[in-house]
Scaffold this motif. Structure first.
Motif, PDB file in Angstrom:
ATOM      1  N   THR A   1       0.838  -1.198   0.000  1.00 33.64           N
ATOM      2  CA  THR A   1       0.000   0.000   0.000  1.00 33.64           C
ATOM      3  C   THR A   1       0.875   1.251   0.000  1.00 33.64           C
ATOM      4  N   ARG A   2       0.225   2.371  -0.366  1.00 34.63           N
ATOM      5  CA  ARG A   2       0.886   3.679  -0.273  1.00 34.63           C
ATOM      6  C   ARG A   2      -0.164   4.722   0.067  1.00 34.63           C
ATOM      7  N   GLU A   3       0.129   5.514   1.111  1.00 34.88           N
ATOM      8  CA  GLU A   3      -0.832   6.487   1.628  1.00 34.88           C
ATOM      9  C   GLU A   3      -2.210   5.843   1.799  1.00 34.88           C
ATOM     10  N   ASP A   4      -3.210   6.271   1.019  1.00 35.17           N
ATOM     11  CA  ASP A   4      -4.561   5.735   1.197  1.00 35.17           C
ATOM     12  C   ASP A   4      -4.961   4.769   0.088  1.00 35.17           C
ATOM     13  N   LYS A   5      -3.966   4.199  -0.594  1.00 31.72           N
ATOM     14  CA  LYS A   5      -4.262   3.328  -1.745  1.00 31.72           C
ATOM     15  C   LYS A   5      -3.569   1.968  -1.606  1.00 31.72           C
TER      16      LYS A   5
ATOM     17  N   LYS B   1      -6.018  -7.355   6.264  1.00 29.05           N
ATOM     18  CA  LYS B   1      -4.607  -6.976   6.147  1.00 29.05           C
ATOM     19  C   LYS B   1      -4.468  -5.595   5.521  1.00 29.05           C
ATOM     20  N   VAL B   2      -5.246  -5.343   4.493  1.00 28.86           N
ATOM     21  CA  VAL B   2      -5.230  -4.033   3.837  1.00 28.86           C
ATOM     22  C   VAL B   2      -5.667  -2.944   4.805  1.00 28.86           C
ATOM     23  N   ASP B   3      -6.730  -3.200   5.554  1.00 26.02           N
ATOM     24  CA  ASP B   3      -7.221  -2.214   6.507  1.00 26.02           C
ATOM     25  C   ASP B   3      -6.157  -1.860   7.538  1.00 26.02           C
ATOM     26  N   LEU B   4      -5.416  -2.858   7.998  1.00 27.47           N
ATOM     27  CA  LEU B   4      -4.376  -2.606   8.992  1.00 27.47           C
ATOM     28  C   LEU B   4      -3.257  -1.743   8.417  1.00 27.47           C
ATOM     29  N   LEU B   5      -2.815  -2.062   7.203  1.00 34.93           N
ATOM     30  CA  LEU B   5      -1.761  -1.260   6.582  1.00 34.93           C
ATOM     31  C   LEU B   5      -2.227   0.167   6.328  1.00 34.93           C
TER      32      LEU B   5
ATOM     33  N   VAL C   1       4.111   7.761   2.739  1.00 33.83           N
ATOM     34  CA  VAL C   1       4.263   6.519   3.490  1.00 33.83           C
ATOM     35  C   VAL C   1       3.896   5.349   2.590  1.00 33.83           C
ATOM     36  N   ASN C   2       4.687   4.308   2.650  1.00 37.32           N
ATOM     37  CA  ASN C   2       4.318   3.049   1.992  1.00 37.32           C
ATOM     38  C   ASN C   2       4.482   1.930   3.003  1.00 37.32           C
ATOM     39  N   SER C   3       3.673   0.895   2.870  1.00 30.83           N
ATOM     40  CA  SER C   3       3.739  -0.215   3.805  1.00 30.83           C
ATOM     41  C   SER C   3       3.505  -1.519   3.065  1.00 30.83           C
ATOM     42  N   ALA C   4       3.937  -2.609   3.698  1.00 31.69           N
ATOM     43  CA  ALA C   4       3.834  -3.910   3.043  1.00 31.69           C
ATOM     44  C   ALA C   4       3.771  -5.028   4.074  1.00 31.69           C
ATOM     45  N   LEU C   5       3.150  -6.105   3.675  1.00 29.45           N
ATOM     46  CA  LEU C   5       3.130  -7.347   4.450  1.00 29.45           C
ATOM     47  C   LEU C   5       3.624  -8.478   3.558  1.00 29.45           C
ATOM     48  N   PHE C   6       4.668  -9.162   4.008  1.00 27.80           N
ATOM     49  CA  PHE C   6       5.186 -10.331   3.303  1.00 27.80           C
ATOM     50  C   PHE C   6       4.870 -11.568   4.138  1.00 27.80           C
TER      51      PHE C   6
ATOM     52  N   SER D   1      14.656 -41.552   5.718  1.00 26.21           N
ATOM     53  CA  SER D   1      13.938 -40.408   6.289  1.00 26.21           C
ATOM     54  C   SER D   1      12.783 -40.004   5.385  1.00 26.21           C
ATOM     55  N   TYR D   2      11.628 -39.735   6.009  1.00 22.50           N
ATOM     56  CA  TYR D   2      10.456 -39.190   5.318  1.00 22.50           C
ATOM     57  C   TYR D   2       9.924 -38.069   6.213  1.00 22.50           C
ATOM     58  N   ILE D   3      10.285 -36.835   5.879  1.00 24.06           N
ATOM     59  CA  ILE D   3      10.075 -35.702   6.783  1.00 24.06           C
ATOM     60  C   ILE D   3       9.117 -34.698   6.152  1.00 24.06           C
ATOM     61  N   ASP D   4       8.017 -34.426   6.833  1.00 22.87           N
ATOM     62  CA  ASP D   4       7.021 -33.467   6.364  1.00 22.87           C
ATOM     63  C   ASP D   4       7.079 -32.230   7.253  1.00 22.87           C
ATOM     64  N   GLN D   5       7.260 -31.045   6.654  1.00 22.61           N
ATOM     65  CA  GLN D   5       7.389 -29.814   7.438  1.00 22.61           C
ATOM     66  C   GLN D   5       6.499 -28.711   6.870  1.00 22.61           C
ATOM     67  N   ASP D   6       5.988 -27.898   7.776  1.00 22.36           N
ATOM     68  CA  ASP D   6       5.091 -26.791   7.418  1.00 22.36           C
ATOM     69  C   ASP D   6       5.653 -25.536   8.082  1.00 22.36           C
ATOM     70  N   VAL D   7       6.269 -24.659   7.285  1.00 18.97           N
ATOM     71  CA  VAL D   7       7.048 -23.535   7.810  1.00 18.97           C
ATOM     72  C   VAL D   7       6.350 -22.219   7.472  1.00 18.97           C
ATOM     73  N   HIS D   8       6.247 -21.324   8.455  1.00 16.95           N
ATOM     74  CA  HIS D   8       5.573 -20.037   8.272  1.00 16.95           C
ATOM     75  C   HIS D   8       6.509 -18.878   8.627  1.00 16.95           C
ATOM     76  N   ARG D   9       6.403 -17.803   7.844  1.00 16.68           N
ATOM     77  CA  ARG D   9       7.174 -16.581   8.116  1.00 16.68           C
ATOM     78  C   ARG D   9       6.305 -15.362   7.795  1.00 16.68           C
ATOM     79  N   ILE D  10       6.596 -14.246   8.485  1.00 13.85           N
ATOM     80  CA  ILE D  10       5.838 -13.014   8.250  1.00 13.85           C
ATOM     81  C   ILE D  10       6.750 -11.813   8.441  1.00 13.85           C
ATOM     82  N   TRP D  11       6.519 -10.766   7.632  1.00 13.54           N
ATOM     83  CA  TRP D  11       7.300  -9.531   7.751  1.00 13.54           C
ATOM     84  C   TRP D  11       6.423  -8.324   7.425  1.00 13.54           C
ATOM     85  N   PRO D  12       6.015  -7.568   8.448  1.00 12.26           N
ATOM     86  CA  PRO D  12       5.354  -6.290   8.207  1.00 12.26           C
ATOM     87  C   PRO D  12       6.409  -5.180   8.168  1.00 12.26           C
ATOM     88  N   THR D  13       6.296  -4.267   7.235  1.00 11.24           N
ATOM     89  CA  THR D  13       7.289  -3.203   7.157  1.00 11.24           C
ATOM     90  C   THR D  13       6.683  -1.957   6.525  1.00 11.24           C
TER      91      THR D  13
END
Length: 529
Positions: A59-63, A149-153, A168-173, A187-199
């Motif tokens: 996002t940027r400013e109000d858009k 998510k948009v409302d928060l940014l 101002v510009n903002s982003a969520l990754f 080995s038989y390994i199943d993994q579920d990995v999560h990451r987040i970055w607000p900036t």
């Protein structure tokens, strides 16, 4: 650091919620690769089936500028044949496509064997059987509506504009890696990995003076779910100069409000006088210095010269490690690698060659004691067990040694950042990361920051501009004189850290408490030399 990769094909947002291939089918498909490889003479093989989901909101400013949803799905097969590595991949995750890709990997290995000088030596790994691991999240980003998510940014943008920002510009990754690993070792390994970055980034302008100043977010990328955006008061640390610092929860609206006020304050802040200062560095800043001056130079492949063409070598050569007394830092400096650290970007149960992850020392009591190495490297440093830090950015790329979380252990005595400020006569408090430069051996460097405050006689004396400090890695870490306790400990993160040819990105965190370095050279970046 690398540009943001938009990996995979664009998909409708609702497709993020689809379950994908079940574990039993993944096992059957992986076995096609393993059995084919063994039938063709491979002494080792592994298969990685990966589904990589990304959602980025800009996002940027109000858009709203853009909402990106992507998916990448396929299988990568790695083999050892005639003592040599071979790798191939395909997005045709069916028996015919997998068999063809495995045959290609075998052919590549046998072709490479003609010029291989020494056979690959793998440190032993016991098969884990069928196991799973998942990032311990409370709220999956995929379950949260894009509108929320948009409302928060946009709310954060509005708060910045209301408090003096001109732009101002903002982003969520947000990233979800669904990874399945199988090997001929069982080995038989199943993994579920999560990451987040607000900036975000805010800019304030003084049109009459023709000046502008910007302030970036003080958030840290985390290995967490969307609960990171809750802004819990219990996870905030009140730092010097009225700065709110965030641990395992982030308030983007509060940070954007303060950022706008600080950007305005920067417009009239005085320029720093060059000289020697005691530096008080908060974790979101120090994490980048750790990344560049400790994380990269202690990667064994860089030490051995394998990265020389792309990113350089390392001053921390094998002779320094073998001596057993190389003083990397002062006696209070303890730097550890840890792929199990909760909330960190690098946290997983098993690495991308099936090694159970762990924690190990790099620098203990200031002395260089180890590097970062994987299965085909550890024999070069006379060790018999992989450190478990192998990673690939996708199924389509071969896995190789990547930086684990590298962190500075906190001090053992009760000591806060405010206590540290009181003990400084002439210094500068630096929060947040900024521009930096470091040489190809990761030795001589220069670092800036986000905000700077002068310290005089134990008190904050006002904001400063144009600050950067210069040092070399050994001199800098040996100037470390005090570290705050674990109550001040927080993580910095790099969401898109680049390495290798072809280049890949990975995500890694660096933890520390606020730390003091005495007598560091500070320059003024705003003056012409």
């Amino acid at each position: 650091m690398m540009p943001f990769p938009m990996m995979g094909k664009s998909i409708p947002v609702e497709a993020l919620l689809e379950s994908g291939m079940d574990v039993a089918t993944k096992k059957r498909m992986a076995d096609v690769a393993l059995n084919t490889a063994k039938s063709m003479g491979a002494t080792y093989a592994d298969a990685r089936i990966g589904r990589y989901l990304n959602q980025y909101v800009f996002t940027r400013e109000d858009k709203v500028q853009n909402v990106v949803n992507t998916e990448s799905f396929g299988i990568g097969i790695r083999v050892i044949a005639d003592g040599t590595w071979g790798f191939a991949s395909t997005n045709n995750v069916n028996p015919e496509g997998i068999k063809k890709a495995t045959e290609q990997a075998i052919a590549i290995a046998k072709a490479n064997a003609r010029i291989q000088k020494e056979p690959v030596k793998l440190a032993p790994v016991k098969g884990h059987g069928e196991v799973s691991w998942k990032t311990p999240i409370e709220k999956d980003f995929k379950d949260v509506p894009v509108s929320e998510k948009v409302d928060l940014l946009l709310k954060a943008n509005a708060a910045a504009m209301e408090n003096g920002a001109n732009f101002v510009n903002s982003a969520l990754f947000m990233v979800n890696e669904q990874k399945y690993f199988a090997s001929t070792e069982g080995s038989y390994i199943d993994q579920d990995v999560h990451r987040i970055w607000p900036t975000f980034g805010v800019t304030a302008i003084d049109r009459s003076a023709g000046k502008f100043k910007s302030r970036q977010a003080l958030s840290a990328p985390m290995g967490m779910g969307y609960e990171y955006m809750n802004g819990l008061a219990s996870e905030k640390v009140e730092g010097p100069a009225g700065i709110t610092l965030y641990r395992n929860s982030y308030d983007i609206v509060e940070d954007a409000t303060l950022a706008a006020k600080q950007a305005k304050e920067m417009l009239s802040a005085k320029s720093v006088e060059p000289g020697k200062y005691d530096l008080v560095l908060e974790p979101n800043h120090l994490g980048l210095t750790i990344h560049e001056s400790v994380g990269h130079p202690l990667e064994l492949d860089r030490v051995l010269g394998y990265e020389a063409n792309y990113a350089g070598t390392s001053f921390a050569t094998l002779d320094k490690w073998k001596s057993g007394d190389f003083q990397y830092g002062s006696k209070i400096v303890n730097l550890v690698a840890d792929k199990t650290q909760p909330g960190s970007l690098g946290a997983v149960g098993y690495d991308d060659e099936g090694v159970k992850c762990k924690k190990w020392d790099l620098v203990r009591n200031g002395i260089l004691v180890n590097y970062q190495a994987i299965r085909d490297q550890v024999h070069m440093i006379d060790q018999k067990e992989s450190h478990g830090c192998c990673y690939s950015q996708s199924w389509n790329d071969v896995q190789f040694q990547r930086m684990p979380n590298v962190s500075l252990e906190p001090g053992t005595e009760k000591y806060s950042a405010r206590d540290m400020i009181k003990d400084v006569e002439k210094g500068i408090y630096i929060a947040g990361r900024g521009s930096y430069s470091i040489d190809q051996q990761r030795y001589n460097f220069q670092f800036g920051g986000t905000v700077f405050y002068e310290i005089k006689n134990g008190e904050i004396a006002g904001m400063l501009n144009d600050v950067a400090y210069q040092s070399n890695t050994q001199e800098f870490w040996n100037s470390c004189t005090k570290i705050c306790d674990e109550n001040d400990y927080r993580l910095f993160g790099s969401f898109f850290d680049g390495k290798g040819q072809p280049s890949q990105v990975s995500a890694v965190s660096h933890g520390s408490s606020t730390t003091r370095f005495n007598g560091v050279n500070v320059i003024n970046t705003g003056r012409n030399v």
